[in-house]
Motif scaffolding. Sequence first.
Motif, PDB file in Angstrom:
ATOM      1  N   ASP A  29     -49.335  86.752   6.904  1.00  0.00           N
ATOM      2  CA  ASP A  29     -49.802  86.110   8.137  1.00  0.00           C
ATOM      3  C   ASP A  29     -50.620  84.870   7.778  1.00  0.00           C
ATOM      4  N   ALA A  30     -50.596  83.907   8.680  1.00  0.00           N
ATOM      5  CA  ALA A  30     -51.386  82.684   8.506  1.00  0.00           C
ATOM      6  C   ALA A  30     -51.803  82.200   9.890  1.00  0.00           C
ATOM      7  N   ARG A  31     -53.096  81.991  10.075  1.00  0.00           N
ATOM      8  CA  ARG A  31     -53.591  81.584  11.388  1.00  0.00           C
ATOM      9  C   ARG A  31     -54.665  80.507  11.253  1.00  0.00           C
ATOM     10  N   VAL A  32     -54.781  79.712  12.310  1.00  0.00           N
ATOM     11  CA  VAL A  32     -55.769  78.630  12.322  1.00  0.00           C
ATOM     12  C   VAL A  32     -57.109  79.174  12.802  1.00  0.00           C
ATOM     13  N   GLN A  33     -58.158  78.872  12.061  1.00  0.00           N
ATOM     14  CA  GLN A  33     -59.511  79.238  12.472  1.00  0.00           C
ATOM     15  C   GLN A  33     -60.423  78.025  12.290  1.00  0.00           C
ATOM     16  N   LEU A  34     -61.653  78.122  12.801  1.00  0.00           N
ATOM     17  CA  LEU A  34     -62.604  77.011  12.736  1.00  0.00           C
ATOM     18  C   LEU A  34     -63.767  77.380  11.835  1.00  0.00           C
ATOM     19  N   ASP A  35     -64.216  76.401  11.013  1.00  0.00           N
ATOM     20  CA  ASP A  35     -65.332  76.675  10.121  1.00  0.00           C
ATOM     21  C   ASP A  35     -66.661  76.316  10.810  1.00  0.00           C
ATOM     22  N   GLN A  36     -67.733  76.306  10.033  1.00  0.00           N
ATOM     23  CA  GLN A  36     -69.052  76.066  10.623  1.00  0.00           C
ATOM     24  C   GLN A  36     -69.205  74.653  11.171  1.00  0.00           C
ATOM     25  N   TRP A  37     -68.372  73.719  10.688  1.00  0.00           N
ATOM     26  CA  TRP A  37     -68.416  72.355  11.220  1.00  0.00           C
ATOM     27  C   TRP A  37     -67.361  72.142  12.308  1.00  0.00           C
ATOM     28  N   ASN A  38     -66.833  73.244  12.795  1.00  0.00           N
ATOM     29  CA  ASN A  38     -65.804  73.206  13.837  1.00  0.00           C
ATOM     30  C   ASN A  38     -64.527  72.520  13.360  1.00  0.00           C
ATOM     31  N   LYS A  39     -64.300  72.586  12.066  1.00  0.00           N
ATOM     32  CA  LYS A  39     -63.075  72.025  11.477  1.00  0.00           C
ATOM     33  C   LYS A  39     -62.042  73.131  11.304  1.00  0.00           C
ATOM     34  N   PRO A  40     -60.784  72.828  11.603  1.00  0.00           N
ATOM     35  CA  PRO A  40     -59.775  73.892  11.455  1.00  0.00           C
ATOM     36  C   PRO A  40     -59.418  74.143   9.991  1.00  0.00           C
ATOM     37  N   TYR A  41     -59.209  75.398   9.663  1.00  0.00           N
ATOM     38  CA  TYR A  41     -58.666  75.770   8.364  1.00  0.00           C
ATOM     39  C   TYR A  41     -57.673  76.910   8.591  1.00  0.00           C
ATOM     40  N   VAL A  42     -56.896  77.232   7.572  1.00  0.00           N
ATOM     41  CA  VAL A  42     -55.843  78.242   7.714  1.00  0.00           C
ATOM     42  C   VAL A  42     -56.255  79.497   6.953  1.00  0.00           C
ATOM     43  N   ALA A  43     -56.426  80.590   7.695  1.00  0.00           N
ATOM     44  CA  ALA A  43     -56.739  81.882   7.081  1.00  0.00           C
ATOM     45  C   ALA A  43     -55.438  82.626   6.810  1.00  0.00           C
ATOM     46  N   ILE A  44     -55.283  83.126   5.589  1.00  0.00           N
ATOM     47  CA  ILE A  44     -54.035  83.799   5.215  1.00  0.00           C
ATOM     48  C   ILE A  44     -54.320  85.233   4.807  1.00  0.00           C
ATOM     49  N   SER A  45     -53.308  86.073   5.000  1.00  0.00           N
ATOM     50  CA  SER A  45     -53.390  87.480   4.611  1.00  0.00           C
ATOM     51  C   SER A  45     -52.230  87.801   3.687  1.00  0.00           C
ATOM     52  N   PHE A  46     -52.497  88.615   2.672  1.00  0.00           N
ATOM     53  CA  PHE A  46     -51.448  89.022   1.739  1.00  0.00           C
ATOM     54  C   PHE A  46     -50.941  90.421   2.099  1.00  0.00           C
ATOM     55  N   ASN A  47     -49.728  90.719   1.625  1.00  0.00           N
ATOM     56  CA  ASN A  47     -49.230  92.083   1.759  1.00  0.00           C
ATOM     57  C   ASN A  47     -49.924  92.972   0.730  1.00  0.00           C
ATOM     58  N   THR A  48     -49.523  94.235   0.695  1.00  0.00           N
ATOM     59  CA  THR A  48     -50.226  95.195  -0.170  1.00  0.00           C
ATOM     60  C   THR A  48     -50.181  94.767  -1.631  1.00  0.00           C
ATOM     61  N   ARG A  49     -48.991  94.400  -2.085  1.00  0.00           N
ATOM     62  CA  ARG A  49     -48.864  93.996  -3.491  1.00  0.00           C
ATOM     63  C   ARG A  49     -49.660  92.719  -3.766  1.00  0.00           C
ATOM     64  N   GLY A  50     -49.546  91.740  -2.830  1.00  0.00           N
ATOM     65  CA  GLY A  50     -50.281  90.497  -3.024  1.00  0.00           C
ATOM     66  C   GLY A  50     -51.783  90.735  -2.996  1.00  0.00           C
ATOM     67  N   GLY A  51     -52.237  91.630  -2.075  1.00  0.00           N
ATOM     68  CA  GLY A  51     -53.657  91.934  -2.012  1.00  0.00           C
ATOM     69  C   GLY A  51     -54.167  92.590  -3.285  1.00  0.00           C
ATOM     70  N   THR A  52     -53.324  93.466  -3.864  1.00  0.00           N
ATOM     71  CA  THR A  52     -53.714  94.116  -5.125  1.00  0.00           C
ATOM     72  C   THR A  52     -53.812  93.096  -6.249  1.00  0.00           C
ATOM     73  N   ILE A  53     -52.804  92.208  -6.310  1.00  0.00           N
ATOM     74  CA  ILE A  53     -52.832  91.177  -7.355  1.00  0.00           C
ATOM     75  C   ILE A  53     -54.054  90.282  -7.189  1.00  0.00           C
ATOM     76  N   PHE A  54     -54.338  89.903  -5.929  1.00  0.00           N
ATOM     77  CA  PHE A  54     -55.469  89.012  -5.660  1.00  0.00           C
ATOM     78  C   PHE A  54     -56.793  89.696  -6.016  1.00  0.00           C
ATOM     79  N   ALA A  55     -56.899  90.986  -5.700  1.00  0.00           N
ATOM     80  CA  ALA A  55     -58.132  91.705  -6.014  1.00  0.00           C
ATOM     81  C   ALA A  55     -58.315  91.806  -7.534  1.00  0.00           C
TER      82      ALA A  55
END
Length: 531
Positions: free
Chosen positions: A262-288
Amino acid sequence: MQSLRLRIFVTLAVLVLGLAYMLPSIPSVKQSPLGTLLPEDTVSLGLDLKGGIHLTLGVDMDTAMHNNLSRLGDDLRATARDEDIFVLRPNVLSSSRLEVVLIKSEQKSDFDSVIEKYSPFTIEEARNMGDGKVRYLLSVSPQYRDELTRLTMDQAIKTIRNRIDQFGVAEPDIRRQQDNRIQVQLPGLQDPERAINIVGQTAHLEFKMVDDSADIEKALVGVLAPGRELSTLITTHPGGGQSESPIVLRRDAVLTGEYITDARVQLDQWNKPYVAISFNTRGGTIFANLTGENVNKRMAIVLDGKVHSAPVIQERISGGKASITGNFTNEEARDLAVVLRAGSLPAPVVIMEQRTVGPSLGQESIDKGITAALVGMALVLAFMIIYYGFAGLVADIVLCLNIMLIMSGLALFGATLTLPGIAGIILTIGMAVDANVIIFERIREEMRRGLTVRAAIAEGYERATLTILDANVTTVIAAIILYQFGTGPVRGFAVTLTLGILSSMFTAIFVSRIFFDLYTKSRSESAKLSI
């Protein structure tokens, strides 16, 4: 009579269904209150009729192979580690060769077994380095490269299709061509530049470790340690400014965007957009695991070869979440989220050809095609009435019904009408008339033999039906072959030809017989027939 009633019912049902699917293609009907009650399917016009853009994309297979070998090397290293066999990080030498160093030479036989069981590699060379280590040179077979090429092209086409579907372009034509090329046609596109950005953007997301020990000055003049590369870090300042600085990365990616769910647009503390991403189980394990093993080191987030951020890992990050920051506008952030959500391309693509077909050319093509169809149809209708009288009138009625069924069939099955498709419709007009002529001539022959009108009609239809079926079935087979092996407009021709033949057989054999049966039903055996 029961049979005639049943045939009339079937014909009326087909007529109503055909009108229901044909009328929405007429703009005035589509926008009227009646349009809300009708199906939403309409006849889609192809690129040659509606205008739009045509792209030819080239897929960089060398990069795809390099990334694949890098992932295979990491998997091999992880598998060996599970067997208590330790190797240094593999190094990709070329698009088909990988270098791996075994730390303890006494584990050589065990590592050979791991390579044989769990990887597609074959051992080209295994040489003792004199310090207790063994240097392996591994390679993959040509068959593996061919299979990877096929899978990469299939994934690239699927990814591009997903992106275009999310962009909302109807009836895109996306197909593979020779030399690892992909053809993309987007009919009726209103915002071609934005679509080109979405289709052509690789969105090849990689996570790479930063080599902070590297000498930037030497790197700028091309002096780099093996397995390192010079890249550009884009820094976005709170005020919106942007600056670039050199940064040295380890060449092999430790994680790629293929694990994104998943990938979604969110706003940071300066109200600037950034893209928050989520990994699947395998990707999350690798990332951790990755963040856990590299605390206090910098990890670069690389999108299409540019480093958007290189934060210091403070602690192990679990949960499979990460973010991509940058000086994005809201629209750019949304488009980036679209391409990441649709999937990263397995390899970079380049736009090799770009053509825009103007709507004026499309409208001109439509006008000429419609004019040709109307003129041809008018001549045929007039000839049939003049030559066959009442029977010719029947042929004209079923011919109009035939055209309506073709258009409704195009809308019902979601087919695209192209300029060759219009030619296919014109051809089927002639074939539909041929079927009626065959039937009428058989009836004439039977009447000349002295049969009554009712008997002549029954005998004429019986004798002509097999002839019509034989001729049309072979043409349908040819059209199916055209559709299977043809491309773009050729397939449009095959679709209209097939629909035209099927509807012409229905109207010429089934529907026209109803008119003749109704005509003879209320008349005596000695009545005459204008034919």
